[in-house]
Design a protein around this motif. Structure first.
Motif, PDB file in Angstrom:
ATOM      1  N   GLU A   1       0.809  -1.211   0.000  1.00 50.02           N
ATOM      2  CA  GLU A   1       0.000   0.000   0.000  1.00 50.02           C
ATOM      3  C   GLU A   1       0.849   1.271   0.000  1.00 50.02           C
ATOM      4  O   GLU A   1       0.472   2.294  -0.577  1.00 50.02           O
ATOM      5  CB  GLU A   1      -0.939   0.000   1.216  1.00 50.02           C
ATOM      6  CG  GLU A   1      -1.962  -1.123   1.211  1.00 50.02           C
ATOM      7  CD  GLU A   1      -2.834  -1.082  -0.033  1.00 50.02           C
ATOM      8  OE1 GLU A   1      -3.456  -0.028  -0.301  1.00 50.02           O
ATOM      9  OE2 GLU A   1      -2.887  -2.091  -0.754  1.00 50.02           O
ATOM     10  N   TRP A   2       2.011   1.228   0.647  1.00 53.29           N
ATOM     11  CA  TRP A   2       2.856   2.409   0.749  1.00 53.29           C
ATOM     12  C   TRP A   2       3.457   2.818  -0.589  1.00 53.29           C
ATOM     13  O   TRP A   2       3.995   3.930  -0.728  1.00 53.29           O
ATOM     14  CB  TRP A   2       3.972   2.180   1.772  1.00 53.29           C
ATOM     15  CG  TRP A   2       4.765   0.931   1.545  1.00 53.29           C
ATOM     16  CD1 TRP A   2       4.530  -0.303   2.085  1.00 53.29           C
ATOM     17  CD2 TRP A   2       5.910   0.782   0.694  1.00 53.29           C
ATOM     18  NE1 TRP A   2       5.462  -1.211   1.624  1.00 53.29           N
ATOM     19  CE2 TRP A   2       6.326  -0.577   0.779  1.00 53.29           C
ATOM     20  CE3 TRP A   2       6.639   1.658  -0.114  1.00 53.29           C
ATOM     21  CZ2 TRP A   2       7.417  -1.066   0.075  1.00 53.29           C
ATOM     22  CZ3 TRP A   2       7.719   1.164  -0.819  1.00 53.29           C
ATOM     23  CH2 TRP A   2       8.101  -0.176  -0.717  1.00 53.29           C
ATOM     24  N   LYS A   3       3.366   1.964  -1.588  1.00 49.82           N
ATOM     25  CA  LYS A   3       3.919   2.294  -2.896  1.00 49.82           C
ATOM     26  C   LYS A   3       2.919   3.042  -3.779  1.00 49.82           C
ATOM     27  O   LYS A   3       3.280   3.511  -4.863  1.00 49.82           O
ATOM     28  CB  LYS A   3       4.380   1.027  -3.628  1.00 49.82           C
ATOM     29  CG  LYS A   3       5.609   0.369  -3.019  1.00 49.82           C
ATOM     30  CD  LYS A   3       6.161  -0.725  -3.896  1.00 49.82           C
ATOM     31  CE  LYS A   3       6.822  -0.171  -5.160  1.00 49.82           C
ATOM     32  NZ  LYS A   3       7.509  -1.248  -5.924  1.00 49.82           N
ATOM     33  N   ARG A   4       1.688   3.161  -3.321  1.00 54.28           N
ATOM     34  CA  ARG A   4       0.682   3.812  -4.154  1.00 54.28           C
ATOM     35  C   ARG A   4       0.986   5.308  -4.281  1.00 54.28           C
ATOM     36  O   ARG A   4       1.090   6.025  -3.297  1.00 54.28           O
ATOM     37  CB  ARG A   4      -0.722   3.599  -3.578  1.00 54.28           C
ATOM     38  CG  ARG A   4      -1.153   2.133  -3.580  1.00 54.28           C
ATOM     39  CD  ARG A   4      -2.616   1.964  -3.259  1.00 54.28           C
ATOM     40  NE  ARG A   4      -2.999   0.573  -3.195  1.00 54.28           N
ATOM     41  CZ  ARG A   4      -3.303  -0.192  -4.256  1.00 54.28           C
ATOM     42  NH1 ARG A   4      -3.257   0.341  -5.470  1.00 54.28           N
ATOM     43  NH2 ARG A   4      -3.636  -1.454  -4.107  1.00 54.28           N
TER      44      ARG A   4
ATOM     45  N   LYS B   1       4.024  11.697   0.725  1.00 62.28           N
ATOM     46  CA  LYS B   1       5.183  11.084   1.370  1.00 62.28           C
ATOM     47  C   LYS B   1       4.925  10.770   2.849  1.00 62.28           C
ATOM     48  O   LYS B   1       5.273   9.683   3.330  1.00 62.28           O
ATOM     49  CB  LYS B   1       6.412  11.979   1.220  1.00 62.28           C
ATOM     50  CG  LYS B   1       6.907  12.114  -0.219  1.00 62.28           C
ATOM     51  CD  LYS B   1       7.328  10.759  -0.800  1.00 62.28           C
ATOM     52  CE  LYS B   1       7.848  10.923  -2.215  1.00 62.28           C
ATOM     53  NZ  LYS B   1       8.193   9.607  -2.838  1.00 62.28           N
ATOM     54  N   PRO B   2       4.312  11.693   3.622  1.00 67.20           N
ATOM     55  CA  PRO B   2       4.022  11.375   5.027  1.00 67.20           C
ATOM     56  C   PRO B   2       3.082  10.174   5.175  1.00 67.20           C
ATOM     57  O   PRO B   2       3.274   9.335   6.063  1.00 67.20           O
ATOM     58  CB  PRO B   2       3.380  12.654   5.558  1.00 67.20           C
ATOM     59  CG  PRO B   2       3.917  13.735   4.687  1.00 67.20           C
ATOM     60  CD  PRO B   2       4.020  13.113   3.328  1.00 67.20           C
ATOM     61  N   VAL B   3       2.067  10.091   4.298  1.00 61.76           N
ATOM     62  CA  VAL B   3       1.127   8.968   4.358  1.00 61.76           C
ATOM     63  C   VAL B   3       1.847   7.671   3.985  1.00 61.76           C
ATOM     64  O   VAL B   3       1.624   6.622   4.606  1.00 61.76           O
ATOM     65  CB  VAL B   3      -0.079   9.210   3.429  1.00 61.76           C
ATOM     66  CG1 VAL B   3      -0.944   7.944   3.332  1.00 61.76           C
ATOM     67  CG2 VAL B   3      -0.919  10.372   3.938  1.00 61.76           C
ATOM     68  N   GLN B   4       2.717   7.727   2.990  1.00 59.35           N
ATOM     69  CA  GLN B   4       3.482   6.536   2.615  1.00 59.35           C
ATOM     70  C   GLN B   4       4.357   6.048   3.763  1.00 59.35           C
ATOM     71  O   GLN B   4       4.472   4.846   3.997  1.00 59.35           O
ATOM     72  CB  GLN B   4       4.333   6.828   1.380  1.00 59.35           C
ATOM     73  CG  GLN B   4       3.526   6.966   0.100  1.00 59.35           C
ATOM     74  CD  GLN B   4       4.387   7.303  -1.101  1.00 59.35           C
ATOM     75  OE1 GLN B   4       5.481   7.851  -0.968  1.00 59.35           O
ATOM     76  NE2 GLN B   4       3.902   6.974  -2.290  1.00 59.35           N
ATOM     77  N   ARG B   5       4.955   6.994   4.512  1.00 54.85           N
ATOM     78  CA  ARG B   5       5.769   6.610   5.671  1.00 54.85           C
ATOM     79  C   ARG B   5       4.906   5.965   6.740  1.00 54.85           C
ATOM     80  O   ARG B   5       5.305   4.963   7.361  1.00 54.85           O
ATOM     81  CB  ARG B   5       6.493   7.844   6.237  1.00 54.85           C
ATOM     82  CG  ARG B   5       7.689   8.285   5.403  1.00 54.85           C
ATOM     83  CD  ARG B   5       8.570   9.253   6.172  1.00 54.85           C
ATOM     84  NE  ARG B   5       7.868  10.503   6.454  1.00 54.85           N
ATOM     85  CZ  ARG B   5       7.894  11.563   5.647  1.00 54.85           C
ATOM     86  NH1 ARG B   5       8.560  11.517   4.503  1.00 54.85           N
ATOM     87  NH2 ARG B   5       7.253  12.662   5.978  1.00 54.85           N
TER      88      ARG B   5
END
Length: 365
Positions: A119-122, A127-131
């Protein structure tokens, strides 16, 4: 066994892949004699306490009012409710807004987590949400008693990233066996005279790449695009690709209609590049569609040599210009049907989950 399933908007399915899976699995488990509870949002259209023998728990879900933060509150409400009941197994579907609460699950219950995709690659996430999603993924691996990977790619990733084993159980599909050309009339389409793309309108699904490549090609057939085109990205795509060669149909949730549209298509495009075993890909395979797929480990692990792979709009355009549907194409389609029957049938998938649940109560998986 007393089994809880949470992490979806609820059953019967009115939304997507995990909801469809929860519907099929819960119904199967009940028929096998188990007691099953599925958590539904209070705003779900189905309001009864039972569905086909499955117990429904209606939990408060404020997402409709406050957006994404409401998902965390909904998941918290579900987790807290599990503490009032004596579940043997809790099946968690995904982790994005739930794993932060995993420490609150009753210790007496076995937590089984389907890790979904990366999911973090979407790219739709900041960037904060991916982290945060990387952190949520780590929490899920930490607190779960057993992890399920629905693709070999995810299984490999979990071992490499966290040095954790997982059990590979894919998603499922039913072979489509009731085609009806009448469905085409509603959309003014003709057998084998159009191609089709079915996807959520997100950048990592390579919709723009596919549409660009299609327009560059010499193919003179219509391309039908199905998905929510009312989002910001959807509006952008519609404005960019206003063309007689491309037609946007919006969302279609009726599986019978979708299967017919796939079945009678010339080519089916699958651009997903993030995640595990994608439900729409299996449904396309099960609908006897010939598939052009984005070239990545997730799609190749499912389709193997029974698809044509592209990695850019230019490569797609060239491949389309060279493509001619023939006997070899039909053999590839039949091979994909055999994969559905032997590996990705719902009966097989559900049986594997039931076996894993039984095993988890007597031994670590």
């Amino acid at each position: 066994m007393r089994i809880a399933i949470f992490g979806t908007r609820g059953i019967p399915n009115y939304y997507g892949g995990f909801e469809q899976f929860a519907q099929y699995l819960s119904e199967y488990l009940v028929k096998k004699g188990h007691e099953v509870w599925v958590y539904n949002g209070h705003d779900h259209p189905y309001k009864e306490p039972k569905w086909n023998g499955v117990n429904i728990i209606h939990a408060f879900n404020p997402e409709v009012w406050v957006g994404t933060p409401g998902q965390f509150i909904y998941d918290l409400n579900c987790v807290l409710d599990t503490r009032k009941r004596q579940f043997d197994i809790i099946l968690q579907l995904g982790y994005t807004s739930s794993s932060v609460w995993n420490w609150l699950f009753p210790k007496s219950s076995f937590l089984l987590t389907n890790m979904d995709g990366l999911e973090w690659k979407r790219s739709k996430y900041s960037k904060p949400v991916q982290r945060f999603l990387r952190y949520a993924e780590k929490l899920a691996t930490k607190f779960s008693d057993c992890l399920v990977a629905d693709s070999i790619g995810i299984k490999t990733y979990l071992k490499k990233k966290y040095n954790q084993d997982s059990v590979y159980i894919p998603y499922g599909a039913h072979v489509f066996e009731s085609p009806d050309e009448v469905v085409l009339e509603k959309y003014q389409l003709y057998k084998n005279d159009y191609s089709i793309l079915v996807a959520r309108f997100e950048p990592e699904n390579n919709i723009e790449t596919i549409l660009d490549g299609y327009l560059k090609s010499n193919v003179d057939k219509l391309l039908v695009v199905i998905g929510n085109d009312q989002t910001k990205y959807g509006v952008y795509l519609k404005e960019k690709f206003t063309n007689d060669k491309i037609r946007f149909l919006g969302t279609i949730y009726d599986l019978q209609i979708l299967n017919n549209l796939r079945y009678y298509s010339y080519v089916y495009f699958h651009g997903h590049s993030v995640g595990g075993t994608n439900p729409s890909l299996l449904e396309a395979m099960a609908s006897w569609a010939f598939i052009f797929a984005h070239d990545n480990i997730f799609n190749r692990s499912i389709l193997d040599n029974d698809a044509i792979y592209f990695d850019s709009s230019d490569s797609l355009s060239q491949l389309l210009n060279q493509f001619d549907k023939n006997e070899k194409s039909y053999e590839m389609v039949k091979s994909n049907i055999e994969k559905i029957k032997q590996v990705y049938s719902w009966d097989n998938v559900n049986y594997q989950y039931e076996c894993l649940m039984k095993k988890s109560l007597t031994d670590l998986c």
